[in-house]
Design a protein around this motif. Structure first.
Motif, short mmCIF file in Angstrom:
data_model
loop_
_atom_site.label_atom_id
_atom_site.label_comp_id
_atom_site.label_asym_id
_atom_site.label_seq_id
_atom_site.Cartn_x
_atom_site.Cartn_y
_atom_site.Cartn_z
N LYS A 201 0.85 -1.19 0.00
CA LYS A 201 0.00 0.00 0.00
C LYS A 201 0.89 1.25 0.00
N PRO A 202 0.39 2.34 -0.58
CA PRO A 202 1.15 3.60 -0.51
C PRO A 202 1.31 4.06 0.94
N GLN A 203 2.52 4.48 1.29
CA GLN A 203 2.79 4.98 2.64
C GLN A 203 2.78 6.50 2.69
N GLY A 204 3.21 7.12 1.60
CA GLY A 204 3.29 8.57 1.64
C GLY A 204 3.56 9.14 0.26
N LYS A 205 3.75 10.44 0.21
CA LYS A 205 3.97 11.15 -1.04
C LYS A 205 5.28 11.94 -0.93
N LEU A 206 6.12 11.78 -1.95
CA LEU A 206 7.38 12.51 -2.01
C LEU A 206 7.24 13.63 -3.04
N THR A 207 7.31 14.85 -2.57
CA THR A 207 7.32 16.01 -3.46
C THR A 207 8.76 16.34 -3.78
N LEU A 208 9.14 16.17 -5.05
CA LEU A 208 10.52 16.32 -5.48
C LEU A 208 10.61 17.45 -6.50
N THR A 209 11.48 18.38 -6.26
CA THR A 209 11.72 19.48 -7.19
C THR A 209 13.11 19.33 -7.78
N VAL A 210 13.16 19.17 -9.11
CA VAL A 210 14.44 19.13 -9.81
C VAL A 210 14.86 20.58 -10.04
N VAL A 211 15.86 21.03 -9.30
CA VAL A 211 16.25 22.44 -9.33
C VAL A 211 17.17 22.73 -10.50
N LYS A 212 18.33 22.07 -10.50
CA LYS A 212 19.32 22.40 -11.53
C LYS A 212 20.38 21.31 -11.58
N ALA A 213 21.27 21.43 -12.55
CA ALA A 213 22.44 20.58 -12.67
C ALA A 213 23.64 21.46 -12.98
N ASN A 214 24.80 20.98 -12.58
CA ASN A 214 26.01 21.77 -12.79
C ASN A 214 27.10 20.90 -13.39
N SER A 215 27.88 21.49 -14.27
CA SER A 215 29.08 20.87 -14.84
C SER A 215 28.77 19.52 -15.48
N LEU A 216 27.71 19.47 -16.29
CA LEU A 216 27.36 18.23 -16.97
C LEU A 216 28.39 17.88 -18.03
N LEU B 94 30.79 -1.43 -9.70
CA LEU B 94 31.72 -2.42 -10.22
C LEU B 94 31.81 -2.37 -11.74
N LYS B 95 30.76 -1.85 -12.38
CA LYS B 95 30.75 -1.78 -13.84
C LYS B 95 31.28 -0.45 -14.37
N VAL B 96 31.56 0.47 -13.48
CA VAL B 96 31.98 1.80 -13.92
C VAL B 96 33.44 1.76 -14.37
N LYS B 97 33.68 2.11 -15.63
CA LYS B 97 35.04 2.20 -16.14
C LYS B 97 35.48 3.65 -16.28
N ASP B 98 34.49 4.53 -16.58
CA ASP B 98 34.80 5.95 -16.74
C ASP B 98 34.69 6.64 -15.39
N LYS B 99 35.82 7.00 -14.81
CA LYS B 99 35.85 7.61 -13.48
C LYS B 99 35.81 9.14 -13.52
N LYS B 100 35.58 9.73 -14.70
CA LYS B 100 35.61 11.17 -14.81
C LYS B 100 34.40 11.80 -14.14
N ASP B 101 34.56 13.05 -13.73
CA ASP B 101 33.49 13.79 -13.08
C ASP B 101 32.37 14.06 -14.08
N ARG B 102 31.13 13.75 -13.67
CA ARG B 102 29.98 13.94 -14.54
C ARG B 102 29.08 15.08 -14.05
N GLY B 103 29.52 15.82 -13.06
CA GLY B 103 28.73 16.94 -12.57
C GLY B 103 27.81 16.53 -11.43
N THR B 104 26.91 17.45 -11.06
CA THR B 104 25.98 17.22 -9.96
C THR B 104 24.59 17.65 -10.37
#
Length: 701
Positions: A459-474, A570-580
């Protein structure tokens, strides 16, 4: 003179015969208990090494004989003359006066030893082993003997009765001497010799008795002290066994050895042996269940571009799964919860019949199938036979279930349908995550007992209100210009939400709000994926995960999450920064009324998708995910506005799709538009998500 010599010789012969009669006889017997089998317990067959009662019946036992127990420290030797103690197979309530325990003085396991036991009590004597909480005794390691008097006990084991009382010489005989003749001199010498012999004999017997009694008392004291120490050690071990790793680290500090483990699963080797023998019958039944339950799921979750996905051959093979361990829990009254650590590297023969538009049916074989998962099984108890009213089955999210396999086309090529391998893999992962992974579960009624399954269903327990604000250095995925990012968020893969696309920007700002249903805050997490919209296949810029367990109800929280190439590090080969990516979250816990409303709204959306599929508007439920944006109204259970309070259609038209019903697959897709539910035209979009409405805000996918 001859007469006196004869009397003296007769007295000496009498003394010699008396002394000889006091020496121990040579006719005592050593009995090896069990004969060649010894005193052992067969733990594999759960039975004693031989029939000790039959062995005892074939022997004759006398006082002074010895029982030789050829055994090891896995067994104990208990001697008692108390029938009640013997029948109880335990010495917990036994008296020290009639019960003795022998263990050879060593507490190590599997160490060979030989235990001699002297028979010093005539009549009934009972012997048994109380190891394994009396199980060895109950399974045959016990016998009774009758000890006869025989030759009696030797001096080393018994104190004979005292000699006859001898009257001391009269004092007057020394004060008034009379003439001593030869006869009286001989009598005096003989009397002195007899008295000296008796005193020596009595002294020897007395010292022997004192030594024997002291030896027995010391032995009994030592055994009692050892038993007390063992009980104290057992109590200490029980206390230590109840401590957790953290408790022991606090006690030991830096001296805590890291090799100490705390297994939470019990090994069930017997169950694996039973399962291997039952597998041919279990496999036949399981194949029918899989066809009836999994084939509809394949149809519901098949990717766009695939018109049919069914089993053409299904055989689970001859290799049974292996259960590494079972953990039994009592999380709720009236239920038994079992976590089963399951491993399967079998030899199944599974062939999928895949049909796609303009492509003939392609048989796809699943080879080298391996399954590594922990299965949670919940038994709902009932008062009526079979005492179980329902069974709940699910795969635990931690550790992550692993289903490994390789695909091979039979008589064809996987390249006939672009991206077919990834489509099938995504379908399998989606079914596992959305239907089988805890907290999602399958509820199966058992035995025809009427039962309310609503308490077992998710059963549903609750509601998550999520706001996607921004991304940086993609990460820039374009050769010319910059990426065109958009975000997809979901808790369940069946209900995904997408932001608008911001073109030519590596630091986009969306500031879009979504509402997601939470069904189990303790185990679920919200997934945030960032994609680059492109012609052909959209590329993933990064993915992040936020567990919901740390969120406080009715509290606003802003989180900056690093983007990863994959959640499986374990599957990640590209360790470069992908931003936030920066998000804001607010968790609201449902009351009972809100919970029921959200559940009804969720069911209504799924039913609407099913109806569209039956009418031919959709090829599968997954294709309907993009069309959820057309279900606009005032419902509270879904993201955005949810299901409409009217007939669930946009505006007043009768079409099932109002503002657009599109599904852009990872490799191919199609868009459904117009007022008619059957109007279709091709689309060049390849968005790997399920819905989007960029002008009027985000809608459920």
């Amino acid at each position: 003179m001859a007469t006196e010599t004869a009397v003296f010789a007769a007295v000496v012969a009498f003394l010699i015969s008396a002394v000889v009669s006091q020496t121990p006889p040579m006719a005592y017997t050593n009995h090896t208990v069990g004969g060649p089998a010894g005193w052992f317990f067969n733990a594999t067959k759960n039975i004693s090494a031989t029939n000790y009662s039959s062995w005892a019946a074939s022997q004759t036992f006398n006082l002074g004989d010895f029982l030789i127990f050829r055994t090891n420290t896995n067994q104990t030797v208990i001697q008692t003359s108390n029938l009640t103690t013997f029948k109880s197979c335990s010495i917990d309530d036994a008296s020290d006066n009639d019960t003795f325990q022998y263990n050879g003085g060593d507490s190590d396991f599997n160490k060979p030893l030989t235990i001699p036991v002297a028979l010093i009590i005539s009549g009934s004597n009972y012997f048994f082993s109380d190891a394994d909480d009396g199980v060895q005794c109950q399974r045959g390691m016990a016998f009774e003997i009758q000890v006869n008097t025989g030759l009696g006990l030797p001096p080393s084991l018994n104190q004979p009765p005292p000699p006859p009382y001898a009257t001391p010489p009269d004092s007057d005989s020394h004060s008034d001497p009379s003439p001593i003749s030869a006869s009286s001199s001989s009598s005096s010498s003989l009397s002195y010799f007899l008295n000296s012999a008796k005193m020596g004999l009595l002294s020897g017997i007395f010292m022997g008795v004192i030594f024997g009694v002291s030896l027995m008392a010391g032995w009994q004291h030592m055994m009692r002290r050892r038993s007390t120490k063992r009980i104290a050690k057992a109590a200490d071990m029980k206390i230590l066994g109840s401590l957790s790793r953290d408790d022991l680290k606090k006690l030991c500090g830096d001296n805590f050895p890291e090799w100490i483990s705390f297994p939470v699963y019990e090994q069930v080797k017997w169950l694996n042996k039973l399962l291997s023998k039952m597998w041919p019958f279990v496999a036949d039944a399981a194949e029918l269940v899989i066809r009836e339950s999994v084939e509809p799921l394949l149809e519901e979750y098949r990717p766009p571009g695939i018109t049919s996905l069914k089993f053409s051959k299904l055989s689970l093979g001859s290799v049974a799964p292996k259960i590494e361990g079972i953990r039994v829990q009592s999380l709720k009254q009236g239920q038994i919860t079992m976590d089963i650590d399951l491993r399967w590297g079998g030899d199944p023969s599974i062939i999928l019949a895949v049909e796609a538009a303009l492509v003939a049916s392609i048989p796809i074989q699943l080879k080298d199938l391996q399954v590594f998962t922990v299965v949670r099984v919940i038994f709902q108890l009932a008062e009526e036979i079979p005492c179980i009213s329902a069974v709940v089955v699910a795969l635990l999210a931690e550790p992550e279930p692993k289903i490994l396999y390789t695909l091979k086309a039979v008589g064809g090529s996987l390249t006939a349908v672009p991206g077919l391998s990834d489509m099938i893999e995504d379908t399998v992962n989606t079914i596992v995550n959305d239907m089988l992974k805890w907290p999602h579960r399958i509820v199966v009624p058992i035995g025809g007992i009427p039962v309310d399954l609503s308490e077992l269903e998710l059963k549903p327990q609750g509601k998550l209100t999520l706001t996607v604000v921004k991304a940086n250095s993609l990460k820039n995925m374009e050769m010319i210009g910059k990426s065109d990012p958009y975000v997809v968020v979901h808790i369940r893969p069946l209900f995904k939400f997408k932001t608008k696309t911001i073109e030519n920007n590596l630091n986009p700002v969306w500031d879009e709000k979504f509402e997601l249903i939470v069904e189990d805050k303790e185990t679920q997490a919200v997934i945030i994926e960032v994609f680059d919209k492109d012609i052909g296949q959209d590329k993933q810029l990064g993915i992040a995960k936020l567990p919901l367990i740390d969120l406080q109800a009715e509290a606003n929280k802003e989180v900056v999450l690093p983007l990863l190439a994959s959640l499986n590090t374990l599957k990640v080969k590209d360790k470069k920064d992908r931003g936030t990516v920066t998000i804001k979250v607010h968790y609201h816990e449902f009351n009972k009324e809100e919970q029921l409303i959200a559940l009804e709204e969720e069911k209504r959306i799924l039913e609407e998708r099913k109806r569209l599929k039956e009418e031919g508007v959709l090829g599968s439920t997954m294709e309907a995910l993009d069309g959820a944006a057309s279900l606009v109204g005032s419902g509270v259970g879904m993201v955005g506005t949810g299901i409409g309070t009217g007939v669930g259609m946009v505006g007043t038209g009768l079409g099932a799709v109002g503002s657009g019903l599109s599904k852009a697959g990872r490799f191919m897709g199609r868009t459904l538009t117009g007022q008619s539910s059957h109007a279709r035209k091709s689309s060049s979009s390849s968005t790997p998500v399920n819905s989007v409405q960029e002008n009027d805000g985000a809608k459920p996918l």
